[in-house]
Design an enzyme around this catalytic site. Structure first.
Site, PDB file in Angstrom:
ATOM      1  CB  ALA A   1      -0.943   0.007   1.202  1.00  0.00           C
TER       2      ALA A   1
ATOM      3  CE1 TYR B   1       1.285  -9.125 -11.833  1.00  0.00           C
ATOM      4  CE2 TYR B   1       0.022  -9.210 -13.880  1.00  0.00           C
ATOM      5  CZ  TYR B   1       0.250  -8.654 -12.633  1.00  0.00           C
ATOM      6  OH  TYR B   1      -0.543  -7.631 -12.186  1.00  0.00           O
TER       7      TYR B   1
END
Length: 244
Positions: A10, A152
């Protein structure tokens, strides 16, 4: 003490926007980071200046012990974690045959095992009180696949499978699990692709532009809110129409 929210990864990009959006909704927020302590602490100062409860905590989500310590610290400082946003992730670019074992393992460890570690850490409390919400951040590449990003895309597809499976498993306990699958968003992960590629991706997006982190954050905030109280096991694709 009210319940709190934990947002992994974050310190910047989508995670930063999510933490800010949840704070505005009244959630005390734990800002997880790995390397960018300066950015994470700057965000915490900003949120506190606005009157919100917030803290920063350094942890590698791939490290189960570190994640458990983070959840304990957040619960003690802000209140038990009843909202988890699994945003932390790393990307990989290159041909499949050039991805060595170490890189493959690291991409899956952060993008898939990381959410598993965080969910396991917050789950005992959620099961005890029979409420809670998990929002996983996948990717449109987890839905359609991505050339030269096999590790990914595989991890993000796995995260969608985990979302749907846990939604079914945890629904009887009143715990909702959903997923947001962003498209191409103006973040550091996309900027490294270069201006030419970014322009091409914008042109391929039906809305004609890249997304903004704040737009993804609003999708997360919706799924975390009472407005989505009857929604679980869903993948909300926020990609400007890229994979319609």
């Amino acid at each position: 003490m009210r319940a709190s929210a934990l947002v992994t990864g974050a310190s910047r990009g989508i995670g930063r926007a999510v933490a800010a959006a949840l704070a505005r909704e009244g959630w005390p927020v734990c800002v997880n980071f790995l390397e960018r302590r300066d950015a994470a602490e700057a965000l915490v100062r900003e949120l506190r200046a606005q009157g919100h409860a917030a803290m920063a905590f350094q942890a590698d989500v791939a490290d189960r012990g570190a994640v458990e310590a983070m959840v304990r610290a957040a619960s003690e400082a802000l209140g038990p974690v009843e909202l988890l946003v699994n945003n932390a992730g790393i990307s990989q670019y290159g041909l499949f045959q050039d991805v060595d074992d170490a890189l493959w393992d690291r991409v899956l460890a952060v993008n898939l095992t990381g959410p598993r570690n965080a969910i396991r850490a917050v789950l005992p409390h959620m099961l005890d009180v029979k409420r809670g919400c998990v929002v996983n951040i996948s990717s449109m590449w987890g839905l359609r696949g991505a050339s030269c990003e096999a590790a990914y895309a595989a991890a993000k597809a796995g995260l969608i499978g985990l979302t749907r499976s846990l939604a079914l498993e945890l629904a009887p306990s009143g715990i909702r699990v959903n997923c947001v699958a962003p498209g191409c968003v103006e973040t550091d992960m996309v900027r490294v692709l270069g201006e030419e590629t970014r322009k091409m991706l914008a042109e391929e997006t039906p809305l004609g532009r890249l997304g903004r982190p704040e737009e993804i954050a609003e999708a997360v905030a919706f799924l975390a809110s009472e407005k989505a109280a009857f929604i679980t096991g869903q993948v909300l694709t926020a990609d400007g129409g890229f994979i319609v």
